[in-house]
Design an enzyme around this catalytic site. Structure first.
Site, PDB file in Angstrom:
ATOM      1  N   ALA A 166      91.940  73.101  75.025  1.00 19.01           N
ATOM      2  CA  ALA A 166      92.463  73.534  76.323  1.00 19.01           C
ATOM      3  C   ALA A 166      93.533  72.571  76.824  1.00 19.01           C
ATOM      4  O   ALA A 166      94.586  72.989  77.314  1.00 19.01           O
ATOM      5  CB  ALA A 166      91.329  73.654  77.342  1.00 19.01           C
ATOM      6  N   ASP A 167      93.277  71.283  76.705  1.00 16.69           N
ATOM      7  CA  ASP A 167      94.254  70.283  77.124  1.00 16.69           C
ATOM      8  C   ASP A 167      95.525  70.355  76.288  1.00 16.69           C
ATOM      9  O   ASP A 167      96.639  70.427  76.811  1.00 16.69           O
ATOM     10  CB  ASP A 167      93.655  68.875  76.990  1.00 16.69           C
ATOM     11  CG  ASP A 167      92.889  68.444  78.230  1.00 16.69           C
ATOM     12  OD1 ASP A 167      93.257  68.859  79.330  1.00 16.69           O
ATOM     13  OD2 ASP A 167      91.923  67.685  78.087  1.00 16.69           O
ATOM     14  N   ILE A 168      95.360  70.320  74.974  1.00 11.44           N
ATOM     15  CA  ILE A 168      96.520  70.285  74.090  1.00 11.44           C
ATOM     16  C   ILE A 168      97.303  71.591  74.175  1.00 11.44           C
ATOM     17  O   ILE A 168      98.535  71.597  74.227  1.00 11.44           O
ATOM     18  CB  ILE A 168      96.072  69.998  72.646  1.00 11.44           C
ATOM     19  CG1 ILE A 168      95.468  68.584  72.561  1.00 11.44           C
ATOM     20  CG2 ILE A 168      97.235  70.120  71.674  1.00 11.44           C
ATOM     21  CD1 ILE A 168      94.745  68.300  71.269  1.00 11.44           C
ATOM     22  N   GLY A 171      99.333  71.661  77.266  1.00 13.03           N
ATOM     23  CA  GLY A 171     100.523  70.841  77.085  1.00 13.03           C
ATOM     24  C   GLY A 171     101.609  71.586  76.337  1.00 13.03           C
ATOM     25  O   GLY A 171     102.795  71.478  76.663  1.00 13.03           O
TER      26      GLY A 171
END
Length: 399
Positions: A166-168, A171
């Site tokens: 989710a984070d990557i 980004g």
């Protein structure tokens, strides 16, 4: 010339989603000025392990950037930020919605100082909506976005992905949004506010699973290493480990059963992919019995010779020493000022004429503060005063 040379990005982000976004843009030549609080990006201390006194986590997502320490809770710190924004192209932040506005550097303020500025905000749930003010973390987005409900073994407990997807992913969406906004600005001459979130990322990646749900109203379920719409397309166990087979169409299926030379697979129940999906509970146990008779490498050799997609389930030690991965420069080595070799992941997008480049190791906290302030016209005396007042952390104080 690097593809994004001449683009200036003010990076207010920390942890993972934002730093990953700005690193991808820095790799392509953008000038990225990483603005940190006096305490620094949290991930600087997320270890062990450490590389050259900085955490491996921080090192992985902050190369090709400059670091300046500003106390944005103080008026003088905010003034320096706004001075930097005047000739910048992009500001990126990943605080909880409303935080930068409370600090006095929200979008409207940024736009007053630079009408062409593009603000990109990454948050857990977006700048609008019922959940906007909820704190957001990768594991929450994986759970609330549906990924954990379809990850793991059938009938087992929900499992998160091994990477912070989710984070990557957020980004990556942020980088896409920034580049799109830069392109649009070439026509309109105006900046805008780009808004993406961890939950939006997880929902957008549901793709065919969401379409399956829309078509049937049945919730997808975890299938371990299998696929809901293609059979066989999954992980199997050989006598000494696991490998993957991807039989993506009926032509490949005929080649597959020919390679295995097992007459019992030439069955009308398995003739087409819909047949195999409907009868997977019969077919998969048959294949499991067959594959336990040889090693992973033996099966890969047999199946690849029939030109059917297959491969091993690699550990990191396998992947990061794979000759093909190395040939694609997906593992690179940089040298620290002390002469130490630092291995990092490479750049996944290749350009024939203007390739990106890993130029500089991640900066120490405040490493470029003096340099950046001098470019803004600050004197040595003014820099020393700002340092004494706790507004900045100068280059002489780097950690």
């Amino acid at each position: 010339m690097l593809p994004l040379e001449g683009i200036k990005i003010i990076d207010l982000t920390r942890i993972l989603s934002g730093p990953f976004c700005t690193m991808t843009l820095a790799d392509m030549g953008a000038e990225v000025i990483k603005i940190e609080s006096p305490a620094g990006d949290d991930t600087r201390k997320w270890g062990p392990p450490f590389i050259n006194e900085q955490s491996a986590y921080y090192t992985s997502i902050n190369r090709n950037k400059q670091s300046i320490v500003l106390n944005l809770k103080e008026e003088k710190g905010r003034k320096i930020l706004l001075d930097l924004v005047k000739d910048a192209d992009v500001v990126v932040e990943n605080f909880r919605p409303g935080t930068i506005a409370k600090l006095g550097v929200g979008y409207e303020t940024l736009k007053e100082h630079n009408p062409r500025i593009i603000l990109c905000s990454i948050s857990g749930f977006g700048q609008t909506g019922l959940y906007a003010q909820k704190p957001g973390y990768d594991v929450l987005a994986q759970g609330m976005g549906g990924l954990m409900s379809v990850t793991g073994e059938k009938g087992g407990a929900p499992v998160k992905a091994g990477y912070s997807l989710a984070d990557i992913g957020s980004g990556m969406w942020a980088a896409f949004g920034i580049l799109t906004a830069l392109w649009e600005r070439e026509r309109s001459g105006e900046g805008q506010w780009v808004d993406t979130s961890l939950l939006d990322t997880m929902v957008s990646w549901q793709t065919y699973l969401a379409a399956n749900y829309f078509a049937t109203n049945d919730n997808p379920e975890p299938l371990g290493g299998a696929h809901p719409n293609i059979v066989p397309y999954q992980v199997f166990e050989a006598s000494d480990g696991h490998f993957i087979i991807a039989v993506g169409n009926d032509k490949l299926w005929q080649a597959f059963i020919g390679a295995l030379d097992k007459e019992e697979l030439n069955d009308e129940r398995f003739a087409t992919n819909p047949d195999r999906v409907n009868n997977r509970e019969i077919l998969i146990p048959m294949l499991n019995q067959i594959f336990k008779t040889k090693t992973v490498q033996e099966w890969i050799t047999i199946i690849e010779n029939a030109r059917i997609p297959c491969g091993p389930v690699n550990k990191f030690s396998d992947v990061l020493s794979d000759p093909h991965v190395l040939d694609r420069e997906m593992v690179i080595e940089m040298s620290s000022p002390e002469g130490n070799a630092v291995k990092m992941l490479g750049i996944p997008v290749k350009f024939s004429r203007t390739p990106g480049k890993a130029r500089d190791l991640p900066p120490k906290l405040g490493e470029h503060t003096d340099l950046i302030l001098k470019k803004l016209g600050y004197s040595d005396q003014e820099i020393d005063e700002l340092s004494r007042d706790g507004i900045i952390k100068g280059s002489k104080q780097v950690i």
